[in-house]
Scaffold this motif. Sequence first.
Motif, mmCIF file in Angstrom:
data_model
loop_
_atom_site.group_PDB
_atom_site.id
_atom_site.type_symbol
_atom_site.label_atom_id
_atom_site.label_comp_id
_atom_site.label_asym_id
_atom_site.label_seq_id
_atom_site.Cartn_x
_atom_site.Cartn_y
_atom_site.Cartn_z
ATOM 1 N N VAL A 29 0.840 -1.205 0.000
ATOM 2 C CA VAL A 29 0.000 0.000 0.000
ATOM 3 C C VAL A 29 0.869 1.248 0.000
ATOM 4 O O VAL A 29 0.617 2.206 -0.724
ATOM 5 C CB VAL A 29 -0.945 0.001 1.227
ATOM 6 N N GLU A 30 1.916 1.251 0.847
ATOM 7 C CA GLU A 30 2.774 2.429 0.992
ATOM 8 C C GLU A 30 4.142 1.990 1.484
ATOM 9 O O GLU A 30 4.261 1.061 2.283
ATOM 10 C CB GLU A 30 2.160 3.404 2.009
ATOM 11 N N VAL A 31 5.162 2.696 1.002
ATOM 12 C CA VAL A 31 6.525 2.510 1.492
ATOM 13 C C VAL A 31 7.087 3.900 1.748
ATOM 14 O O VAL A 31 6.974 4.783 0.893
ATOM 15 C CB VAL A 31 7.409 1.762 0.472
ATOM 16 N N ARG A 32 7.666 4.086 2.933
ATOM 17 C CA ARG A 32 8.308 5.368 3.265
ATOM 18 C C ARG A 32 9.777 5.125 3.563
ATOM 19 O O ARG A 32 10.117 4.326 4.432
ATOM 20 C CB ARG A 32 7.664 6.013 4.485
ATOM 21 N N GLN A 33 10.632 5.818 2.848
ATOM 22 C CA GLN A 33 12.073 5.755 3.119
ATOM 23 C C GLN A 33 12.353 6.730 4.260
ATOM 24 O O GLN A 33 12.143 7.930 4.118
ATOM 25 C CB GLN A 33 12.848 6.138 1.865
ATOM 26 N N ILE A 34 12.786 6.195 5.398
ATOM 27 C CA ILE A 34 13.051 7.024 6.583
ATOM 28 C C ILE A 34 14.406 7.720 6.447
ATOM 29 O O ILE A 34 14.531 8.911 6.709
ATOM 30 C CB ILE A 34 13.028 6.162 7.868
#
Length: 143
Positions: A29-34
Amino acid sequence: MRRSPYTPYGPYNQWTQFEDFPSFMENVVEVRQIDDSHVHWHAEIGGKHKEWDTEIVEQIPDRRIAWRTTAGPENHGIVSFEPVGGDRTRVSVDIEYQPETTMEKVGGMLGMVSSNVDEDLENFRDFLESRGHETGAWRGEIH
């Protein structure tokens, strides 16, 4: 280990663009690169929402990216990139995961996870081929 059909147009560069994964991964659904080595994932698998955090533990441009979870459902793996001539690259994915529910265990035994990975790799190839170029690149190394 799952292997994609040969993939042109900078597959390693595209694979480093984690936030684009929902464009070709069916359950993501979603991927966030921290930051350079930490990624947060949100997926819907079998109608259930799952979230987890991963740490990239090895990254060698045009060769491999390896990760492990730091929070959430346990998984780790390696994506390898092998030039095979011309503008073609073979992308191989090796994932180890720990099913949490009976349904996940049954799905694993029936090959559903492997089938999803195969489909995602084909979608990755199609995503690159339809664009004709990668959406970005991160060429740093992590050891």
